[in-house]
Design a protein around this motif. Sequence first.
Motif, mmCIF file in Angstrom:
data_model
loop_
_atom_site.group_PDB
_atom_site.id
_atom_site.type_symbol
_atom_site.label_atom_id
_atom_site.label_comp_id
_atom_site.label_asym_id
_atom_site.label_seq_id
_atom_site.Cartn_x
_atom_site.Cartn_y
_atom_site.Cartn_z
ATOM 1 N N VAL A 11 27.075 3.686 23.274
ATOM 2 C CA VAL A 11 28.524 3.884 23.165
ATOM 3 C C VAL A 11 29.268 2.613 23.586
ATOM 4 N N PHE A 12 30.318 2.288 22.836
ATOM 5 C CA PHE A 12 31.136 1.093 23.066
ATOM 6 C C PHE A 12 30.328 -0.175 22.740
ATOM 7 N N THR A 13 29.631 -0.161 21.613
ATOM 8 C CA THR A 13 28.923 -1.356 21.177
ATOM 9 C C THR A 13 29.932 -2.416 20.733
ATOM 10 N N ASP A 14 29.434 -3.623 20.476
ATOM 11 C CA ASP A 14 30.299 -4.635 19.872
ATOM 12 C C ASP A 14 30.349 -4.397 18.362
ATOM 13 N N GLU A 15 31.034 -5.259 17.637
ATOM 14 C CA GLU A 15 31.246 -5.024 16.199
ATOM 15 C C GLU A 15 29.952 -5.111 15.389
ATOM 16 N N ARG A 16 28.924 -5.695 15.960
ATOM 17 C CA ARG A 16 27.627 -5.782 15.276
ATOM 18 C C ARG A 16 26.729 -4.591 15.602
ATOM 19 N N GLY A 17 27.198 -3.702 16.464
ATOM 20 C CA GLY A 17 26.393 -2.555 16.862
ATOM 21 C C GLY A 17 25.414 -2.857 17.966
ATOM 22 N N THR A 18 25.563 -3.989 18.639
ATOM 23 C CA THR A 18 24.681 -4.338 19.753
ATOM 24 C C THR A 18 25.365 -4.029 21.081
ATOM 25 N N ASN A 19 24.577 -4.090 22.161
ATOM 26 C CA ASN A 19 25.042 -3.710 23.497
ATOM 27 C C ASN A 19 25.444 -2.231 23.504
ATOM 28 N N GLY A 20 26.460 -1.879 24.267
ATOM 29 C CA GLY A 20 26.836 -0.477 24.394
ATOM 30 C C GLY A 20 26.079 0.201 25.523
ATOM 31 N N ASN A 21 26.633 1.297 26.006
ATOM 32 C CA ASN A 21 26.069 2.043 27.125
ATOM 33 C C ASN A 21 25.243 3.208 26.599
ATOM 34 N N GLU A 22 23.984 3.272 26.980
ATOM 35 C CA GLU A 22 23.131 4.365 26.532
ATOM 36 C C GLU A 22 23.627 5.701 27.079
ATOM 37 N N LEU A 23 23.520 6.725 26.242
ATOM 38 C CA LEU A 23 23.884 8.090 26.619
ATOM 39 C C LEU A 23 22.791 9.023 26.156
ATOM 40 N N GLY A 24 22.301 9.851 27.057
ATOM 41 C CA GLY A 24 21.353 10.886 26.679
ATOM 42 C C GLY A 24 22.087 12.177 26.350
ATOM 43 N N ILE A 25 21.758 12.793 25.218
ATOM 44 C CA ILE A 25 22.393 14.041 24.796
ATOM 45 C C ILE A 25 21.308 15.102 24.661
ATOM 46 N N VAL A 26 21.481 16.200 25.383
ATOM 47 C CA VAL A 26 20.517 17.294 25.392
ATOM 48 C C VAL A 26 21.219 18.576 24.970
ATOM 49 N N THR A 27 20.632 19.323 24.046
ATOM 50 C CA THR A 27 21.146 20.644 23.701
ATOM 51 C C THR A 27 20.607 21.636 24.722
ATOM 52 N N SER A 28 21.517 22.297 25.429
ATOM 53 C CA SER A 28 21.104 23.208 26.490
ATOM 54 C C SER A 28 20.220 24.320 25.943
ATOM 55 N N ALA A 29 19.228 24.703 26.735
ATOM 56 C CA ALA A 29 18.246 25.711 26.351
ATOM 57 C C ALA A 29 17.704 26.333 27.626
ATOM 58 N N PRO A 30 16.953 27.431 27.514
ATOM 59 C CA PRO A 30 16.352 28.018 28.725
ATOM 60 C C PRO A 30 15.557 27.008 29.541
ATOM 61 N N ALA A 31 14.924 26.038 28.884
ATOM 62 C CA ALA A 31 14.124 25.041 29.604
ATOM 63 C C ALA A 31 14.967 24.083 30.434
ATOM 64 N N THR A 32 16.273 23.978 30.122
ATOM 65 C CA THR A 32 17.140 23.064 30.869
ATOM 66 C C THR A 32 18.054 23.786 31.848
#
Length: 231
Positions: A11-32
């Motif tokens: 998220v918030f990469t530069d115009e070339r799509g590099t850098n940016g802050n990694e974000l983990g996205i999890v779909t909630s489930a009984p296991a989580t």
Amino acid sequence: MDEIEVVVVRVFTDERGTNGNELGIVTSAPATAGREQEIAAALGFSETVFVDSLDTTAGLAAIRIFTPAAELPFAGHPSVGTAWWLAHERTPVGALVEKAGDVAVSVDLDRDSATIDARAAWTPDFTWHALGTPAEVEALDAFAFTEGQHYAYAWIDEAEGRLRARMFAPAMGIVEDEATGAAAVALTAKLGRALHILQGEGSEITTQPLDGGLVRVGGTVVYDRTIDATL
């Protein structure tokens, strides 16, 4: 131990799509369920989002946000990244339901960009460090900050609203955050003007003050990878 699928976007990469802050996205489930903080700490991203529910008819998704050390009522880069990912997966929403409040979102898939509208009152308390030059910001030692949340910045071009910034948040379990949307919201409200922020290794965040005390913050998002984590 359970196998949990984690989508990673930057998220918030530069115009070339590099850098940016990694974000983990999890779909909630009984296991989580009930293990969100444990999972976020194990993954080690500055923030991990758990999508608790999705109602495309109402245009709403309920999410929870965790750093490695704590749950947050609101955070910027997780909100921007989740909004983009949901649209990318053809399940777009108009707002994210977060503990702080409903966060209006807008996504432009043609430009791989997303924005959110947020309030400075939702953000953590930052200690602000207004420095004289970008070089002073770049020279800071992240490990010199041992408590709290610190945001250091200096003007690159004050007339154009361009800033160099870094953020350190040991209280959240984050040595240094690559790109911080919540701090961008708070700083925009503090300075009362639109900003273009260059943060971390080269991430880019844009902001715009809106009526009613809201701040629009956004940038480019790209898909990075999917992890099948055994946790």
